[in-house]
Design a protein around this motif. Structure first.
Motif, PDB file in Angstrom:
ATOM      1  N   PRO A 234      19.479  17.120 -17.620  1.00  5.42           N
ATOM      2  CA  PRO A 234      19.029  16.434 -16.410  1.00  5.42           C
ATOM      3  C   PRO A 234      20.184  15.779 -15.647  1.00  5.42           C
ATOM      4  N   VAL A 235      21.168  15.235 -16.385  1.00  5.38           N
ATOM      5  CA  VAL A 235      22.316  14.620 -15.695  1.00  5.38           C
ATOM      6  C   VAL A 235      23.089  15.694 -14.947  1.00  5.38           C
ATOM      7  N   ALA A 236      23.299  16.844 -15.623  1.00  9.57           N
ATOM      8  CA  ALA A 236      24.006  17.954 -14.964  1.00  9.57           C
ATOM      9  C   ALA A 236      23.220  18.409 -13.739  1.00  9.57           C
ATOM     10  N   GLY A 237      21.901  18.454 -13.862  1.00  8.74           N
ATOM     11  CA  GLY A 237      21.049  18.861 -12.746  1.00  8.74           C
ATOM     12  C   GLY A 237      21.201  17.903 -11.575  1.00  8.74           C
ATOM     13  N   LEU A 238      21.255  16.620 -11.907  1.00 11.81           N
ATOM     14  CA  LEU A 238      21.397  15.588 -10.867  1.00 11.81           C
ATOM     15  C   LEU A 238      22.747  15.743 -10.160  1.00 11.81           C
ATOM     16  N   LEU A 239      23.787  15.942 -10.958  1.00 12.66           N
ATOM     17  CA  LEU A 239      25.125  16.124 -10.367  1.00 12.66           C
ATOM     18  C   LEU A 239      25.159  17.392  -9.518  1.00 12.66           C
ATOM     19  N   ALA A 240      24.474  18.439 -10.004  1.00 14.26           N
ATOM     20  CA  ALA A 240      24.425  19.694  -9.240  1.00 14.26           C
ATOM     21  C   ALA A 240      23.751  19.448  -7.890  1.00 14.26           C
ATOM     22  N   LEU A 241      22.682  18.648  -7.909  1.00 10.63           N
ATOM     23  CA  LEU A 241      21.985  18.328  -6.660  1.00 10.63           C
ATOM     24  C   LEU A 241      22.918  17.594  -5.704  1.00 10.63           C
ATOM     25  N   VAL A 242      23.693  16.645  -6.265  1.00 11.46           N
ATOM     26  CA  VAL A 242      24.642  15.891  -5.425  1.00 11.46           C
ATOM     27  C   VAL A 242      25.657  16.865  -4.820  1.00 11.46           C
ATOM     28  N   LEU A 243      26.120  17.805  -5.649  1.00  8.79           N
ATOM     29  CA  LEU A 243      27.085  18.806  -5.161  1.00  8.79           C
ATOM     30  C   LEU A 243      26.506  19.618  -4.009  1.00  8.79           C
ATOM     31  N   VAL A 244      25.268  20.076  -4.208  1.00  6.62           N
ATOM     32  CA  VAL A 244      24.608  20.885  -3.182  1.00  6.62           C
ATOM     33  C   VAL A 244      24.446  20.061  -1.910  1.00  6.62           C
ATOM     34  N   PHE A 245      24.085  18.788  -2.083  1.00  5.00           N
ATOM     35  CA  PHE A 245      23.896  17.914  -0.931  1.00  5.00           C
ATOM     36  C   PHE A 245      25.216  17.756  -0.164  1.00  5.00           C
ATOM     37  N   ILE A 246      26.296  17.506  -0.935  1.00  2.00           N
ATOM     38  CA  ILE A 246      27.608  17.327  -0.290  1.00  2.00           C
ATOM     39  C   ILE A 246      28.002  18.607   0.449  1.00  2.00           C
ATOM     40  N   ALA A 247      27.762  19.751  -0.207  1.00  2.00           N
ATOM     41  CA  ALA A 247      28.132  21.030   0.419  1.00  2.00           C
ATOM     42  C   ALA A 247      27.332  21.258   1.699  1.00  2.00           C
ATOM     43  N   ALA A 248      26.017  20.954   1.643  1.00  2.93           N
ATOM     44  CA  ALA A 248      25.172  21.152   2.819  1.00  2.93           C
ATOM     45  C   ALA A 248      25.651  20.256   3.955  1.00  2.93           C
ATOM     46  N   ARG A 249      26.012  19.006   3.600  1.00  2.00           N
ATOM     47  CA  ARG A 249      26.512  18.069   4.622  1.00  2.00           C
ATOM     48  C   ARG A 249      27.808  18.593   5.211  1.00  2.00           C
ATOM     49  N   ARG A 250      28.653  19.103   4.323  1.00  2.00           N
ATOM     50  CA  ARG A 250      29.957  19.591   4.762  1.00  2.00           C
ATOM     51  C   ARG A 250      29.795  20.771   5.712  1.00  2.00           C
ATOM     52  N   ILE A 251      28.891  21.671   5.341  1.00  2.00           N
ATOM     53  CA  ILE A 251      28.670  22.848   6.185  1.00  2.00           C
ATOM     54  C   ILE A 251      28.104  22.417   7.534  1.00  2.00           C
ATOM     55  N   LYS A 252      27.192  21.435   7.477  1.00  2.00           N
ATOM     56  CA  LYS A 252      26.610  20.940   8.726  1.00  2.00           C
ATOM     57  C   LYS A 252      27.699  20.295   9.590  1.00  2.00           C
ATOM     58  N   ASP A 253      28.547  19.494   8.916  1.00  2.00           N
ATOM     59  CA  ASP A 253      29.635  18.825   9.637  1.00  2.00           C
ATOM     60  C   ASP A 253      30.594  19.851  10.222  1.00  2.00           C
ATOM     61  N   GLU A 254      30.812  20.915   9.444  1.00  2.00           N
ATOM     62  CA  GLU A 254      31.786  21.909   9.901  1.00  2.00           C
ATOM     63  C   GLU A 254      31.334  22.630  11.156  1.00  2.00           C
ATOM     64  N   ARG A 255      30.021  22.582  11.403  1.00  3.03           N
ATOM     65  CA  ARG A 255      29.521  23.238  12.625  1.00  3.03           C
ATOM     66  C   ARG A 255      29.762  22.373  13.840  1.00  3.03           C
ATOM     67  N   LYS A 256      30.065  21.102  13.611  1.00  2.80           N
ATOM     68  CA  LYS A 256      30.275  20.211  14.757  1.00  2.80           C
ATOM     69  C   LYS A 256      31.559  20.613  15.465  1.00  2.80           C
ATOM     70  N   PRO A 257      31.550  20.576  16.822  1.00  2.08           N
ATOM     71  CA  PRO A 257      32.737  21.013  17.570  1.00  2.08           C
ATOM     72  C   PRO A 257      33.999  20.282  17.137  1.00  2.08           C
ATOM     73  N   GLU A 258      33.894  18.970  16.849  1.00  3.62           N
ATOM     74  CA  GLU A 258      35.122  18.242  16.510  1.00  3.62           C
ATOM     75  C   GLU A 258      35.759  18.763  15.219  1.00  3.62           C
ATOM     76  N   HIS A 259      34.890  19.135  14.252  1.00  2.03           N
ATOM     77  CA  HIS A 259      35.435  19.658  12.991  1.00  2.03           C
ATOM     78  C   HIS A 259      36.010  21.045  13.212  1.00  2.03           C
ATOM     79  N   ARG A 260      35.286  21.825  14.019  1.00  6.36           N
ATOM     80  CA  ARG A 260      35.751  23.193  14.252  1.00  6.36           C
ATOM     81  C   ARG A 260      37.092  23.168  14.982  1.00  6.36           C
TER      82      ARG A 260
END
Ligand SMILES: Nc1nc2c(ncn2[C@@H]2O[C@@H]3COP(=O)(O)O[C@H]4[C@@H](O)[C@H](n5cnc6c(=O)[nH]c(N)nc65)O[C@@H]4COP(=O)(O)O[C@H]3[C@H]2O)c(=O)[nH]1
Length: 527
Positions: A234-260
């Motif tokens: 369960p701890v690994a699962g929780l950390l995996a969720l955090v990873l996925v969340f960070i990645a999703a945020r990063r991808i979303k951020d990367e679409r922003k014109p300023e990041h691009r």
């Protein structure tokens, strides 16, 4: 777009690898802890088994001392009764006997007749302790026993009690008690111990010639690992969720014109287009304006009037300028070297005029490609004068170094006139919005007419931007405007197209598409 997709794919692959690594680490840690637990468990069992063996043998010694002290020792009823009492009261002893040397005379069951010879002991010590590891008792010959003798008495022990230790959490374990010669005295097995891969330990008694050996198959650790996995997964699962969340945020951020934009500038991936500047008198190409372009493979693309102000807001516009200078010289450097009469006009941002940083960059560019400083012109807008004194000084030094300076978008700001009085320039670029008024009724052409007059009175060369029609061209030429750029002559081109069309025209091979291109100083070719 492709690159963006690839980056996203890379991010998700990293996340996938991260999640797999998390689960892998959880499994490894659980396996490691379980193996440690298994080792601790067999160590504990071996220690308990040998402690118990020592306790039983010491207790047998105490009983033998007591028997030795007491009288009568004649195998009479009182003596036999005492032997019986001792065997009955002790939880460890099966039988007690009276001996003379190695001859058994009587036991708790009565007189042995004739006396029984026990043979040589398997072990004896300096205190007179003797041990026979495996003797057939008279009363129950099938239950092999261990005989411990001291002075004139002996006792019978069942070695199986040595292995009667606390049960462990191990699903499979084997506990053996062995003599110092390796003879198996007692053995107990829990679970199915039928593997070939074992973990094993041995503990030896310090006083007696016995040792405890405990072994457990390696697979038994897996059962213990489950216990850890229940908490770790369960701890690994929780950390995996955090990873996925960070990645999703990063991808979303990367679409922003300023990041691009920041990424493009970091990767040096700004494309360029070159729009020819023509001499209106003969429509020959005298130079070109360098225009930054968002790379086409990074969709959705942004227009320069979107990303240049964005770069200014983000404080990275100097990086853009550096890239534009570097790339334009890389693409056109040798062409410019072969055509010393041709120039490029580089757009400078406000920040480029706050300090003379641009001067060594242009100097180095000109030196590397062996160009005249006049071939590298700059265009500054009114907005570039945010720190007027610094900008005026930088412009003065640029001109001193041989670079011509034009004021771009003239008339679109508020400070135009005042500015013209304060700074010395070479040319004025008339903005497209004024050129467009040429097609309007006479009364609307007032501003452009004034701008042209003013430029002439200040002895500034004039370049009209955004010329799209012959009417505009004729008007401007008629009013003495020397240079122009616009779709009428050419749209912005790639470096290769610019060179190709220029050279075609130069060789008199002008096709329809280069009909308006004539080379500065060369005879005109008209189709
Ligand atoms: N409708 C019409 N438009 C025409 C015509 N001829 C030229 N243009 C467009 O007018 C703009 C002229 O550039 P600008 O006034 O310096 O205006 C430029 C310039 O201020 C800025 N810019 C472009 N490249 C750079 C750069 O490398 N550095 C900086 N600091 N600014 C840049 O972005 C502005 C917009 O650039 P572009 O979108 O490339 O737009 C260019 C060009 O494509 C025409 O006949 N009709």
């Amino acid at each position: 777009m492709k690159r963006q997709r690839l980056r996203q794919l890379k991010t998700w692959l990293i996340v996938l690898a991260g999640v797999a690594a998390l689960y892998g680490i959880a499994l490894l840690v659980a396996g490691y802890l379980a193996r440690q637990d298994q080792l601790h468990a067999i160590e504990r069992i071996a220690s308990e088994a040998i402690d118990r063996t020592d306790t039983v043998l010491n207790e047998a010694g105490d009983v033998l001392h007591e028997l030795h002290e007491q009288e009568p020792k004649d195998c009479g009823p009182e003596h036999i009764a005492r032997l019986r009492e001792v065997a009955f009261e002790s939880a460890f002893l099966r039988e007690a006997g009276f001996v003379a040397g190695n001859w058994l005379l009587c036991t708790s069951f009565g007189v042995v007749g004739p006396p029984l010879w026990s043979g040589a002991p398997d072990w004896d010590d300096s205190e007179g302790f003797r041990i026979w590891f495996s003797i057939k008792p008279l009363a129950s010959p099938r239950a092999r026993s261990m005989v411990v003798q001291w002075a004139d008495h002996n006792v019978l022990l069942d070695p199986r009690q040595f292995v009667d230790v606390r049960s462990s959490e191990l699903p499979a374990v084997r506990i053996s008690i062995l003599s110092d010669q390796g003879r198996l005295l007692a053995d107990i097995q829990r679970g199915t111990v039928n593997a070939t891969d074992f973990v094993e330990t041995e503990h030896a008694s310090e006083r007696f010639p016995v040792r405890a050996r405990v072994s457990s198959p390696k697979w038994a650790a897996d059962a213990l690992a489950d216990r850890y996995l229940k908490t770790q997964l369960p701890v690994a699962g929780l950390l995996a969720l955090v990873l996925v969340f960070i990645a999703a945020r990063r991808i979303k951020d990367e679409r922003k014109p300023e990041h691009r934009l920041t990424r493009l500038l970091k990767d040096g991936r700004i494309d360029l287009a070159y729009q020819p500047i023509v001499r209106l008198a003969d429509r020959s190409w005298v130079g070109c304006e360098v225009l930054a372009r968002w790379p086409e493979d990074d969709t959705p693309t942004l227009r320069p009037d979107e990303f240049v102000p964005l770069a200014e807001r983000l404080g990275v516009v100097q990086r853009l300028t550096d890239l534009v200078v570097e790339r334009s010289l890389r693409e056109l450097g040798s062409f410019l070297h072969r055509r010393p009469e041709f120039y490029i006009a580089l757009n400078l941002a406000a920040e480029d005029l706050t300090a003379p940083r641009i001067l060594p960059i242009l100097r180095e560019g000109a030196r590397t490609h062996d160009l005249q400083p006049a071939q590298l012109r700059v265009e500054a807008t009114e907005r570039s004068f945010i720190t007027p004194q610094a900008a005026i000084e930088v412009i003065r030094r640029l001109r001193e170094a041989g670079h011509m300076v034009a004021l771009d978008d003239f008339g679109t700001g508020y400070s135009s006139l005042g500015l013209l009085q304060e700074v010395t320039l070479d040319a004025l670029k008339i903005d497209r919005m004024f050129v467009m008024t040429i097609d309007s009724p006479e009364s609307d052409r007032g501003v452009i007419s004034h701008i042209i007059d003013m430029a002439h009175s200040l002895s500034l060369a004039t370049v009209a931007e955004g010329i799209e029609t012959e009417v505009q061209c004729d008007y401007l030429q008629g009013r003495g405007v020397e240079y122009g750029q616009g779709y009428l002559f050419s749209r912005p081109l790639s470096a290769d197209d610019l060179i190709h069309k220029f050279e075609l025209a130069e060789r008199g091979l002008s096709a329809d598409r280069v009909a308006t291109c004539r080379i500065a100083g060369a005879p005109t070719h008209k189709n």
